[in-house]
Design an enzyme around this catalytic site. Sequence first.
Site, short mmCIF file in Angstrom:
data_model
loop_
_atom_site.label_atom_id
_atom_site.label_comp_id
_atom_site.label_asym_id
_atom_site.label_seq_id
_atom_site.Cartn_x
_atom_site.Cartn_y
_atom_site.Cartn_z
N ASP A 198 0.85 -1.17 0.00
CA ASP A 198 0.00 0.00 0.00
C ASP A 198 0.91 1.24 0.00
O ASP A 198 2.14 1.14 0.17
CB ASP A 198 -0.95 -0.02 1.22
CG ASP A 198 -2.18 0.85 0.97
OD1 ASP A 198 -3.22 0.63 1.60
OD2 ASP A 198 -2.10 1.76 0.10
C1 GLC Z 1 -4.25 4.31 -0.14
C2 GLC Z 1 -5.18 3.19 0.26
C3 GLC Z 1 -5.32 2.10 -0.76
C4 GLC Z 1 -5.20 2.69 -2.15
C5 GLC Z 1 -3.79 3.22 -2.29
C6 GLC Z 1 -3.56 3.86 -3.66
O1 GLC Z 1 -3.42 4.63 0.93
O2 GLC Z 1 -4.91 2.55 1.51
O3 GLC Z 1 -6.60 1.48 -0.55
O4 GLC Z 1 -5.45 1.69 -3.11
O5 GLC Z 1 -3.45 4.15 -1.28
O6 GLC Z 1 -4.34 5.01 -3.77
#
Ligand code: GLC
Length: 732
Positions: free
Chosen positions: A267
């Site tokens: 993430d």
């Molecule tokens: C965010 C979220 C995740 C998302 C990622 C990209 O922090 O936790 O769900 O897909 O970043 O935007």
Amino acid sequence: MNDQQLVILLNEMTLEEKIAQLQQLAANFYEGAESGGQITGPMEAMGITDDMIINSGSVLGLSGAEQVIAVQEAHLRKNRLGIPLLMMADIVHGFKTIFPVPLAIGCSWDLERTERSAEIAAKESAVSGVHVTFAPMADLVRDPRWGRVMESTGEDPYLNGLYARAFVRGFQGSDLKGDVNRMAACVKHFAAYGLSEGGRDYNTVDLSERHLREYYLPAYRAALDEGAEMVMTSFNTIEGIPVSGNVKLLRDLLRDEWGFDGVLISDWGAVKELIPHGVAEDEAEAALKTIRAGVDIEMMTACYVHQLPELVASGQVEISLIDEAVLRILQLKERLGLFENPLRGADPVAEREVVFCEEHRTAARELAAKSCVLLKNEQVLPLAPGQRIALIGPFAASGDILGPWSWTGSTEDAVKLDAAMKARAGVGQITVAEGSGIDTFSEELWLEAETAAQAAEVIVLALGERSEMSGEAGSRSDIRLPEAQRELLLRLKALDKPLVVVLFNGRPLDLSGVYDMADAVLEAWFPGSEGGAAITSLLYGDENPSGRLSMSFPVAVGQIPVYYNHFNTGRPLGAPDADARYVSQYLDIPNEPLLPFGYGLSYTTFDYSEPVLSGDKMTGDQPIQISVTITNTGAVAGEEVVQLYIRDISGEVVRPMKELKDFAKISLSPGESRELTFTLTEEQLRYYHSDLSFASDPGKFELFVGPNSRDAKARGFRLELAAVENKRHVLS
Ligand code: GLC
């Protein structure tokens, strides 16, 4: 290209090129395709060089056919080996046509329309150049203080698994390479992010492996069994180790035990976050731990590109770890057909026809209508034609009904409740007044609302949360409606007129001061682009509400976590011989939620016959059939979600009071009856034992058939297994 050719390509890559392939950067690094990403603010801060951009493997959050074509073509001109970029983005519940938030979709119990919503999202995304979506989010949720419950489909592992499968089918289709109108799914957030302590985002998660496997893993597994191409790691710890560096979870379980050989992405920033977590002293240790855990792509931090060259040179990281990660990325690009067709579905002409088209908006309206839940109705709904309505509240004319993950969705394009009601009832019938802000009260607004209410026969009060009051980093300790809105409701109640509350929110709320005051409550969640139209069709009875809660509503925030599949405890409240005090209870509120899992009302009524079992004994190869006849005993057609639960009376470990095992959403005309027959098998009774074996136990069970997890008719049966049948699959 086949795997052999991909390996040849891999072997042509330099170490720097390989490592850059593991880097994912946001679209702003790529703006101005002709520059290929000049050194700009974020690049300098992250120490990202032009070469890292030119050799990077994927982009986060880039869309728009022309923009994607320009960036991809510029990239291919510069990338020495012509390796195309993967375009990834968060298309969680729609691209431009925004569907209800997943928690609302979770209340539709409509897997067909769920799959269709994902197919439409994929079509709009693919034509706009997106290859991969960071969805479905399959986190099980039990704590509505957590802002991200809106992204989940709810508190039941079985139901979440069915939705995860439906989303993956819709996103990916059956021929990802051949059908450029689809996109790869990345199931997230692996794992158990929904158990963040205190409902506070990014917080600690700690639970037994047995509980993890029993409740939190099934929906991710279902998504992977349906073929999801990617997995995203979660921010939290599991057993004291941040997931992105957790070898036991990612290597031993996800890859070795489950056999997942797809791409694993961190993430946003989760690789570098091993440092603040306190398991890495610096970026080098963070990179070492996460590449060893099997994380292929680092999202939006640069530990890999900065540290892996030295870690490989020093022998701390085997080149084979880099190669396997790069190969998985190349294989995904191949499965998406990007080597032959790096622009895939990006098409500026088709984009103008497909994106936000009428057909898609109709699908969004239908699913929104199926996702709303009628929580209360003291004979005030549906509204009668000709009734003079005062539509009051901060959401009466608001476009902020798409939810916090609507990305390219447009609140301006959303169908607002006031416009839809005026179109339906005639402008003269509807008077609109804001009444209050979301969290600010004004006497001036109140006076306008009071005037409108006094001239009306019925008050429709549109209340709720601003979209950023839920979603990521949107945790709330007090999950009531803001005080200003409760004050508005209180004052309107004093006018002694029928009061219908429509809720726009991303979580089960503490409805203290709302539920008891309103004559009717319609839960609309964040209903998406067509929300106002869907709600209007329900308020006027053009459609009959059929949503059923997939997450419990607490009596108060102090009751959290409250969920239907809880254990009984040794001193259950209400037991026949229970002591008045010394039982598991609160002194000031009940144990039961205000509204339970599976709950929802209709404009009609349904009668359930007594369930009839094919027998009261089940064996390993002799399932039980359960027949029940449902009758629409009301005056209008409606849909009922008939739910089948079980309870294992005595397990090797404690077992939930109820577990959803099947359901059927059926439509019945007034007076119509339908007999349903469910089949329950021994396999459906299996669970994780204390030794992590997955098996059923012979003995006494109960099953329940009913309209929700609370009001269901019980029947007993026994499971009898010959010794040889009860072989346990003990995990290696
Ligand atoms: C965010 C979220 C995740 C998302 C990622 C990209 O922090 O936790 O769900 O897909 O970043 O935007």
